[in-house]
Design an enzyme around this catalytic site. Structure first.
Site, PDB file in Angstrom:
ATOM      1  N   LYS A   1       2.071  -3.143   6.749  1.00  0.00           N
ATOM      2  CA  LYS A   1       2.402  -3.375   5.327  1.00  0.00           C
ATOM      3  C   LYS A   1       3.920  -3.332   5.127  1.00  0.00           C
ATOM      4  O   LYS A   1       4.479  -4.150   4.394  1.00  0.00           O
ATOM      5  CB  LYS A   1       1.710  -2.323   4.450  1.00  0.00           C
ATOM      6  CG  LYS A   1       0.215  -2.506   4.343  1.00  0.00           C
ATOM      7  CD  LYS A   1      -0.158  -3.668   3.450  1.00  0.00           C
ATOM      8  CE  LYS A   1      -1.615  -4.054   3.560  1.00  0.00           C
ATOM      9  NZ  LYS A   1      -1.975  -5.252   2.828  1.00  0.00           N
TER      10      LYS A   1
ATOM     11  N   TYR B   1      -1.639   0.387  10.454  1.00  0.00           N
ATOM     12  CA  TYR B   1      -1.926  -0.292   9.184  1.00  0.00           C
ATOM     13  C   TYR B   1      -0.721  -0.200   8.241  1.00  0.00           C
ATOM     14  O   TYR B   1      -0.237  -1.202   7.719  1.00  0.00           O
ATOM     15  CB  TYR B   1      -3.175   0.321   8.523  1.00  0.00           C
ATOM     16  CG  TYR B   1      -3.350  -0.100   7.084  1.00  0.00           C
ATOM     17  CD1 TYR B   1      -3.708  -1.410   6.768  1.00  0.00           C
ATOM     18  CD2 TYR B   1      -3.148   0.803   6.030  1.00  0.00           C
ATOM     19  CE1 TYR B   1      -3.855  -1.806   5.446  1.00  0.00           C
ATOM     20  CE2 TYR B   1      -3.303   0.412   4.710  1.00  0.00           C
ATOM     21  CZ  TYR B   1      -3.658  -0.888   4.426  1.00  0.00           C
ATOM     22  OH  TYR B   1      -3.795  -1.288   3.113  1.00  0.00           O
TER      23      TYR B   1
ATOM     24  N   SER C   1       0.825  -1.205   0.000  1.00  0.00           N
ATOM     25  CA  SER C   1       0.000   0.000   0.000  1.00  0.00           C
ATOM     26  C   SER C   1       0.862   1.259   0.000  1.00  0.00           C
ATOM     27  O   SER C   1       1.986   1.269   0.534  1.00  0.00           O
ATOM     28  CB  SER C   1      -0.856  -0.016   1.272  1.00  0.00           C
ATOM     29  OG  SER C   1      -1.414   1.249   1.515  1.00  0.00           O
TER      30      SER C   1
HETATM   31  N1  LIG Z   1      -8.749  -0.907  -1.375  1.00  0.00           N
HETATM   32  C1  LIG Z   1      -7.688  -0.098  -1.452  1.00  0.00           C
HETATM   33  O1  LIG Z   1      -7.787   1.080  -1.862  1.00  0.00           O
HETATM   34  C2  LIG Z   1      -6.308  -0.598  -1.068  1.00  0.00           C
HETATM   35  C3  LIG Z   1      -5.205   0.297  -1.171  1.00  0.00           C
HETATM   36  C4  LIG Z   1      -3.942  -0.178  -0.815  1.00  0.00           C
HETATM   37  C5  LIG Z   1      -3.766  -1.488  -0.406  1.00  0.00           C
HETATM   38  N2  LIG Z   1      -4.836  -2.316  -0.291  1.00  0.00           N
HETATM   39  C6  LIG Z   1      -4.621  -3.698   0.161  1.00  0.00           C
HETATM   40  O2  LIG Z   1      -5.183  -4.588  -0.780  1.00  0.00           O
HETATM   41  C7  LIG Z   1      -5.689  -5.748  -0.129  1.00  0.00           C
HETATM   42  C8  LIG Z   1      -7.123  -5.969  -0.549  1.00  0.00           C
HETATM   43  O3  LIG Z   1      -7.886  -4.807  -0.228  1.00  0.00           O
HETATM   44  P1  LIG Z   1      -9.473  -4.806  -0.411  1.00  0.00           P
HETATM   45  O4  LIG Z   1      -9.897  -3.389  -0.517  1.00  0.00           O
HETATM   46  O5  LIG Z   1      -9.844  -5.773  -1.473  1.00  0.00           O
HETATM   47  O6  LIG Z   1      -9.907  -5.341   1.033  1.00  0.00           O
HETATM   48  P2  LIG Z   1     -11.101  -6.327   1.427  1.00  0.00           P
HETATM   49  O7  LIG Z   1     -11.353  -6.125   2.875  1.00  0.00           O
HETATM   50  O8  LIG Z   1     -12.242  -6.169   0.489  1.00  0.00           O
HETATM   51  O9  LIG Z   1     -10.440  -7.765   1.197  1.00  0.00           O
HETATM   52  C9  LIG Z   1      -9.646  -8.407   2.158  1.00  0.00           C
HETATM   53  C10 LIG Z   1     -10.074  -9.870   2.204  1.00  0.00           C
HETATM   54  O10 LIG Z   1      -9.260 -10.533   3.179  1.00  0.00           O
HETATM   55  C11 LIG Z   1     -10.097 -11.372   3.945  1.00  0.00           C
HETATM   56  N3  LIG Z   1      -9.488 -11.562   5.263  1.00  0.00           N
HETATM   57  C12 LIG Z   1      -9.278 -10.639   6.238  1.00  0.00           C
HETATM   58  N4  LIG Z   1      -8.734 -11.206   7.313  1.00  0.00           N
HETATM   59  C13 LIG Z   1      -8.567 -12.522   7.023  1.00  0.00           C
HETATM   60  C14 LIG Z   1      -8.052 -13.626   7.738  1.00  0.00           C
HETATM   61  N5  LIG Z   1      -7.610 -13.508   9.000  1.00  0.00           N
HETATM   62  N6  LIG Z   1      -8.020 -14.838   7.132  1.00  0.00           N
HETATM   63  C15 LIG Z   1      -8.497 -14.993   5.864  1.00  0.00           C
HETATM   64  N7  LIG Z   1      -8.998 -13.979   5.141  1.00  0.00           N
HETATM   65  C16 LIG Z   1      -9.039 -12.749   5.713  1.00  0.00           C
HETATM   66  C17 LIG Z   1     -11.422 -10.618   4.040  1.00  0.00           C
HETATM   67  O11 LIG Z   1     -12.513 -11.473   4.377  1.00  0.00           O
HETATM   68  C18 LIG Z   1     -11.534 -10.050   2.639  1.00  0.00           C
HETATM   69  O12 LIG Z   1     -12.179 -10.949   1.761  1.00  0.00           O
HETATM   70  C19 LIG Z   1      -5.488  -5.518   1.363  1.00  0.00           C
HETATM   71  O13 LIG Z   1      -4.325  -6.181   1.759  1.00  0.00           O
HETATM   72  C20 LIG Z   1      -5.317  -4.014   1.462  1.00  0.00           C
HETATM   73  O14 LIG Z   1      -4.527  -3.664   2.570  1.00  0.00           O
HETATM   74  C21 LIG Z   1      -6.103  -1.900  -0.624  1.00  0.00           C
END
Ligand SMILES: NC(=O)c1ccc[n+]([C@@H]2O[C@H](COP(=O)([O-])OP(=O)(O)OC[C@H]3O[C@@H](n4cnc5c(N)ncnc54)[C@H](O)[C@@H]3O)[C@@H](O)[C@H]2O)c1
Length: 355
Positions: free
Chosen positions: A170, A166, A142
């Site tokens: 990362k 957070y 991120s």
């Molecule tokens: N959405 C954004 O703008 C953004 C920006 C930068 C980085 N990210 C990173 O990208 C990744 C995905 O983001 P997203 O927006 O799709 O998030 P999201 O919350 O929609 O997806 C995360 C998934 O991980 C699963 N999860 C969480 N804890 C878990 C555990 N203990 N065991 C198994 N599964 C688990 C959740 O159920 C979910 O399906 C994350 O790592 C996030 O930090 C997202």
């Protein structure tokens, strides 16, 4: 079967999978956190690109509805025995790791939970990979690893100074992954996403976080009358219109980057880190204007103070991903990004998908 036709349409109509090699054997890719916003679309793209995705998710935040027809293992990444079991059951070629707790504000209230899930989960995953001799990983990092940027646009060489738990999780995860490379030859690509946004018009999945903290879905929910008292945090940032500027990168472009990263690792050992953003920023006021125009709805906004630790500008320099991976964001117009999200909400009736 609806699921197959959807996948085929994604591939055929969007031309995003034009490098599919139908001759190759379908490699099994474990998609950890594949029921979430970015992971679910990547799962669809993997299948369209001749991989066999298997999703591991605990459904704490993800949605089964996004994965109709896919093989899913319901497991928690913080449980080492469940994670190990998946690697003994399937002959996994590579892992794409999305699973994390992702809300910055929540990470300040519950830091230990964030370290346990994000860092602890990654340690379990790496241990299981080492045990099973699986040596390829694409990791969702991120822009939060940079903290308050000193210079923009932000390149991968920018100082790493996360300002919340957070972001620190990362950064720690990247460091642990890099140590695994040194110790047992892991190949890896960390993709530092900026602000993910939008939806693929042909896929059944979209952005539905609970609680939703991201700007675009909140604006669209307000436009649909599902949310009121929407707050605009910060109107006196040192930017042209006083509101914060962010780099919105379309989820379809992110999902495609994971396929490219997997292929990159087939030819390149070692580890690489790439920023994924479009290299262009839009202010909160510009995004509000876009949401009003796309939806044709006039909704109210309440102006509020700047949130502590909210940088004025977060803007990616994505040139490394463009040059080394050959990745190019296809969505660079904010109206197009907002419209794609709006279409998905309209199609799904603004109702939460099944957990
Ligand atoms: N959405 C954004 O703008 C953004 C920006 C930068 C980085 N990210 C990173 O990208 C990744 C995905 O983001 P997203 O927006 O799709 O998030 P999201 O919350 O929609 O997806 C995360 C998934 O991980 C699963 N999860 C969480 N804890 C878990 C555990 N203990 N065991 C198994 N599964 C688990 C959740 O159920 C979910 O399906 C994350 O790592 C996030 O930090 C997202």
């Amino acid at each position: 079967m609806l699921f197959w036709s959807t996948r085929q349409r994604i591939c055929r109509l969007s031309k995003r999978c034009s490098t599919v090699n139908d001759q190759q054997e379908r490699k099994i890719i474990l998609v950890v956190g594949g029921a979430g916003y970015i992971g679910s679309l990547t799962t669809h793209y993997l299948a369209s690109s001749n991989y066999q995705p298997i999703v591991l998710d605990n459904f704490s935040k993800g949605h089964r509805e996004f994965l109709d027809g896919f093989e899913v293992v319901e497991a928690d990444v913080t449980d080492p025995s469940s994670v190990n079991e998946v690697f003994t059951r399937y002959k996994i070629d590579a892992v794409v790791h999305f699973a994390a707790l992702t809300e910055v504000g929540n990470s300040m209230r519950h830091p230990v939970e964030y370290y346990r899930t994000n860092v602890g989960g990654t340690i379990n995953l790496l241990q299981a990979m080492e045990n099973a001799r699986v040596r390829k990983l694409v990791f969702s990092s991120s822009a939060a690893v940079y903290g308050n940027p000193v210079t923009v646009p932000i390149s991968e060489k920018h100082a790493l100074a996360p300002i919340n738990p957070y972001g620190r999780t990362k950064l720690m995860m990247e460091q642990i992954i890099a140590d695994a490379e040194q110790a047992w030859g892991l190949s890896w690509v960390a993709l530092r996403y900026f602000n993910a946004a939008g939806a693929d018009p042909l896929a059944p999945c979209g952005e539905w976080h609970d609680p939703e903290t991201h700007l675009i879905p909140n604006l669209l929910l307000a436009a649909a009358g599902k949310k009121d008292n929407l707050q605009l945090f910060g109107t006196d940032h040192p930017t042209d219109d006083g509101t914060a500027v962010r780099d919105y990168v379309h989820v379809a472009d992110l999902a495609r980057a994971h396929i490219i990263a997997l292929r990159h690792m087939d030819a390149n050992a070692g580890g690489r880190i790439f920023n994924l953003g479009i290299g262009r920023g839009f202010s909160v006021r510009e995004v509000i204007r876009s949401a009003k125009e796309v939806t044709g709805s006039e909704f109210g906004i309440v102006e509020a103070d700047i949130r502590k630790g909210d940088p004025a500008v977060l803007l990616a320099d994505p040139s490394a991903a463009m040059e080394e991976l050959g990745w190019r964001p296809e969505y660079t117009d904010i109206d197009e990004i907002v419209r794609s999200a709006w279409d998905w909400y309209m199609k799904n009736g603004f109702e939460p998908p099944s957990p």
